[in-house]
Write a protein that holds these residues in place. Structure first.
Motif, mmCIF file in Angstrom:
data_model
loop_
_atom_site.group_PDB
_atom_site.id
_atom_site.type_symbol
_atom_site.label_atom_id
_atom_site.label_comp_id
_atom_site.label_asym_id
_atom_site.label_seq_id
_atom_site.Cartn_x
_atom_site.Cartn_y
_atom_site.Cartn_z
ATOM 1 N N ARG A 84 0.824 -1.209 0.000
ATOM 2 C CA ARG A 84 0.000 0.000 0.000
ATOM 3 C C ARG A 84 0.863 1.267 0.000
ATOM 4 N NH1 ARG A 84 -4.595 -1.086 4.493
ATOM 5 N NH2 ARG A 84 -5.396 0.869 3.691
ATOM 6 N N TYR A 85 1.980 1.247 0.705
ATOM 7 C CA TYR A 85 2.895 2.396 0.665
ATOM 8 C C TYR A 85 3.434 2.602 -0.750
ATOM 9 C CZ TYR A 85 3.504 3.970 5.506
ATOM 10 O OH TYR A 85 3.309 4.543 6.732
ATOM 11 N N LEU A 86 3.698 1.505 -1.447
ATOM 12 C CA LEU A 86 4.205 1.586 -2.822
ATOM 13 C C LEU A 86 3.116 1.968 -3.813
ATOM 14 C CD1 LEU A 86 6.392 -1.662 -2.852
ATOM 15 C CD2 LEU A 86 7.240 0.695 -2.825
ATOM 16 N N GLU A 87 1.835 1.871 -3.359
ATOM 17 C CA GLU A 87 0.667 2.153 -4.190
ATOM 18 C C GLU A 87 0.608 1.221 -5.402
ATOM 19 O OE1 GLU A 87 0.791 6.342 -5.063
ATOM 20 O OE2 GLU A 87 0.098 6.888 -3.055
ATOM 21 N N VAL A 88 0.985 -0.031 -5.184
ATOM 22 C CA VAL A 88 0.903 -1.018 -6.266
ATOM 23 C C VAL A 88 -0.280 -1.968 -6.081
ATOM 24 C CG1 VAL A 88 3.396 -0.918 -6.668
ATOM 25 C CG2 VAL A 88 2.476 -2.674 -5.132
ATOM 26 N N LEU A 105 13.693 3.422 -10.835
ATOM 27 C CA LEU A 105 12.510 3.070 -10.044
ATOM 28 C C LEU A 105 12.666 3.652 -8.634
ATOM 29 C CD1 LEU A 105 12.171 -0.653 -11.181
ATOM 30 C CD2 LEU A 105 10.803 1.292 -11.973
ATOM 31 N N LYS A 106 11.967 4.730 -8.356
ATOM 32 C CA LYS A 106 12.103 5.433 -7.078
ATOM 33 C C LYS A 106 11.143 4.855 -6.041
ATOM 34 C CE LYS A 106 15.041 8.188 -9.009
ATOM 35 N NZ LYS A 106 16.488 7.985 -8.749
ATOM 36 N N LEU A 107 11.654 4.678 -4.822
ATOM 37 C CA LEU A 107 10.846 4.147 -3.728
ATOM 38 C C LEU A 107 10.543 5.246 -2.712
ATOM 39 C CD1 LEU A 107 12.665 0.755 -2.967
ATOM 40 C CD2 LEU A 107 10.695 1.142 -4.453
ATOM 41 N N PRO A 108 9.353 5.227 -2.114
ATOM 42 C CA PRO A 108 9.061 6.149 -1.007
ATOM 43 C C PRO A 108 9.735 5.640 0.272
ATOM 44 C CG PRO A 108 7.238 4.644 -1.299
ATOM 45 C CD PRO A 108 8.230 4.310 -2.390
ATOM 46 N N GLU A 109 9.638 6.403 1.343
ATOM 47 C CA GLU A 109 10.063 5.871 2.635
ATOM 48 C C GLU A 109 9.114 4.725 2.980
ATOM 49 O OE1 GLU A 109 11.221 7.467 7.090
ATOM 50 O OE2 GLU A 109 9.487 8.354 6.062
ATOM 51 N N LEU A 110 9.657 3.568 3.260
ATOM 52 C CA LEU A 110 8.858 2.363 3.467
ATOM 53 C C LEU A 110 8.412 2.244 4.926
ATOM 54 C CD1 LEU A 110 11.022 0.088 1.183
ATOM 55 C CD2 LEU A 110 8.715 0.935 0.696
ATOM 56 N N PRO A 111 7.344 1.477 5.184
ATOM 57 C CA PRO A 111 6.740 1.478 6.524
ATOM 58 C C PRO A 111 7.674 1.061 7.654
ATOM 59 C CG PRO A 111 5.724 -0.185 5.088
ATOM 60 C CD PRO A 111 6.544 0.703 4.223
ATOM 61 N N PHE A 112 8.496 0.026 7.449
ATOM 62 C CA PHE A 112 9.363 -0.404 8.547
ATOM 63 C C PHE A 112 10.406 0.671 8.850
ATOM 64 C CE2 PHE A 112 13.058 -2.757 10.292
ATOM 65 C CZ PHE A 112 12.449 -3.221 11.449
ATOM 66 N N GLU A 113 10.984 1.265 7.799
ATOM 67 C CA GLU A 113 11.956 2.331 7.997
ATOM 68 C C GLU A 113 11.296 3.547 8.650
ATOM 69 O OE1 GLU A 113 11.741 0.487 5.252
ATOM 70 O OE2 GLU A 113 13.651 -0.566 5.485
ATOM 71 N N LYS A 114 10.051 3.827 8.264
ATOM 72 C CA LYS A 114 9.330 4.960 8.871
ATOM 73 C C LYS A 114 9.087 4.697 10.356
ATOM 74 C CE LYS A 114 6.100 7.056 6.445
ATOM 75 N NZ LYS A 114 6.515 8.473 6.333
#
Length: 478
Positions: free
Chosen positions: A177-181, A290-299
């Motif tokens: 869901r964070y990746l919006e895929v 391919l750019k990634l957002p800040e991911l949930p575990f890292e957040k």
């Protein structure tokens, strides 16, 4: 370990990618529309049609692999998985077998305050099947879903506990869901979970016979189904019997699993490379774009460090990216993340659950103002909750509500002291009784003061000044 048996669990998560069209055909990936509205000669495998790979879906799959730190292979091959089922129009499924695009990777998450890391076996792409609609004595087929891009994320069989299995599935959905895929909707089937489970006696090195639990559509049911299966297999093994290799379905109404079919092996599917699709070779430059957002575990790790939150609190706050961003907007203003987390996980979450909504409609700046007013003792916590409800209902700022309703906390020493002396003068008998040792009457005086002030007196300041005035009392006040 359960009853001297070692439990081994592996997950297979099937996630529908949010591409506009299907994996190999141009028809829309919208299987929730009218029956068989979204079909195309390619997705129906009509003679003379050829599949064409959807680049958007491929990029979504690659982003997911990078998010889980998977090893993207230089060469990837699509294969035909041959089996007959009415909702599979081709008579085979285009999937990946011995050359998936990604191997390895890890799923990281918190279990209470401890970090858990579950290794992945592989991530691969495949097309979804249609849906069978059972109507009494006959079955209809809806092919809208057939051909939708499906990402399969397979963990290694290293999970030892049903609760950890459920948390792992949640962590995978959170990342998708964070990746919006993928929207991760289990109830509608855009994300489905299969659980593989086996038991073996303590001391036995090789794994026991694997049983697959198919298409579980709730994190709670993942736990319940696995616990049921642990008990079922335990009873079989205690009798000295063998567990049968099979695929089973979970019936949530009865909290039971029941046989669906005998479990096939890879040879039963007669895999071979799809002759209509060329191998895929990935260039490093393509992957770097391919750019990634800040991911949930890292957040969540950052929330623990930057806001001094407990791991469990941080993980709950980052469950939804929009809510996590909302928290940070307010936290940057009030500089009191602990109090804010209590409000977000308490009052806000209660309202969301009660209203069946997904996001708080109160602007971050208004929420910040409300919490600042509490910190400055302009309003009490009790008043703030009343104002908060009005803000949610009417879309007003806290300042507008306070002005309209004239609800402001009385914290001035002179005003409170005058109020206290008035109360004590009205109740001389209770004052004498208090002075003679009946300390419980202190609550009586507080109650009277709150009643006179219509609940607007600052409780802490009121108690402090009331104590002072009672200590000064001798025979009355002039």
């Amino acid at each position: 370990m359960y009853n001297n048996f070692l439990v081994t669990i592996g997950l297979e998560i099937h996630a529908q990618l949010k591409s506009q069209t299907k994996l190999f055909s141009p028809d829309k990936a919208g299987w929730t529309t009218g029956e068989n509205d979204e079909i195309h000669p390619i997705s129906l495998a009509l003679p003379g049609t050829l599949p064409v790979l959807n680049e958007t879906a491929l990029k979504m799959a690659l982003k997911t692999a990078l998010a889980f730190k998977g090893n993207i292979k230089n060469k990837s091959v699509f294969a035909r998985k041959n089996y007959f089922y009415p909702d599979l129009p081709k008579g085979y499924q285009i999937s990946q077998y011995n050359k998936p695009f990604c191997e390895g990777g890890r799923v990281n998450f918190f279990n209470n305050e401890s970090t858990v890391s579950i290794p992945l076996e592989r991530i691969h792409l495949e097309e979804d099947a249609g849906r069978s609609l059972h109507k009494g004595s006959y079955t209809l087929i809806n092919f809208n879903r057939a051909g939708i891009a499906l990402l399969e994320i397979v963990t290694k069989p290293e999970i030892k506990d049903p609760h950890i299995a459920s948390l792992c599935a949640k962590a995978i959905r959170r990342t998708l869901r964070y990746l919006e895929v993928c929207d991760g909707n289990l109830e509608e089937g855009s994300m489905r979970c299969d659980c593989n489970i086996s038991l073996r006696p303590k001391g036995q090195n090789h794994l026991g016979q694997k049983v697959e639990l198919k298409n579980i559509n709730s994190f709670r049911f993942i736990e319940k189904a696995l616990f049921y299966e642990i008990n079922r297999q335990t009873e079989i093994l205690k009798k000295g019997e063998k567990v049968q290799q099979e695929t089973r379905l979970y019936d949530s109404s009865k909290n039971q699993t029941h046989p669906m079919r005998s479990k096939e092996s890879a040879s039963d599917y007669r895999y071979f490379p799809d002759p209509d699709l060329l191998p895929i070779f990935f260039e490093k430059a393509f992957l770097k774009n391919l750019k990634l957002p800040e991911l949930p575990f890292e957040k969540s790790q950052r929330f623990i460090k930057d806001y001094q939150l407990k791991a469990e609190t941080a993980q709950t706050l980052i469950e939804n990216k929009q809510s996590a961003d909302y928290f940070e907007q307010i936290a940057s203003e009030i500089k009191d993340p602990q109090k804010l987390s209590f409000w977000i996980l308490g009052e806000v979450q209660a309202q969301l659950n009660q209203r069946n909504e997904n996001f708080c409609p109160i602007p971050a700046k208004d929420f910040s103002s409300l919490l600042k007013m509490i910190n400055k003792s302009i309003i009490s916590n009790k008043m703030a909750k009343e104002i908060f409800n009005e803000m949610w209902e009417k879309g007003l700022s806290p300042e507008e509500i306070i002005e309209t309703k004239n609800i402001k906390q009385i914290s001035g020493e002179k005003e409170l002291r005058t109020l206290i002396i008035q109360i004590l003068k009205k109740h001389p008998q209770q004052v004498k009784a208090y002075k003679s040792g009946k300390n419980k009457l202190f609550g009586f005086f507080v109650g009277q003061a709150m009643k006179e002030s219509k609940g607007q007196a600052n409780p802490q300041k009121l108690s402090q000044l009331l104590t002072e005035e009672l200590e000064k009392y001798e025979s009355g006040w002039n």
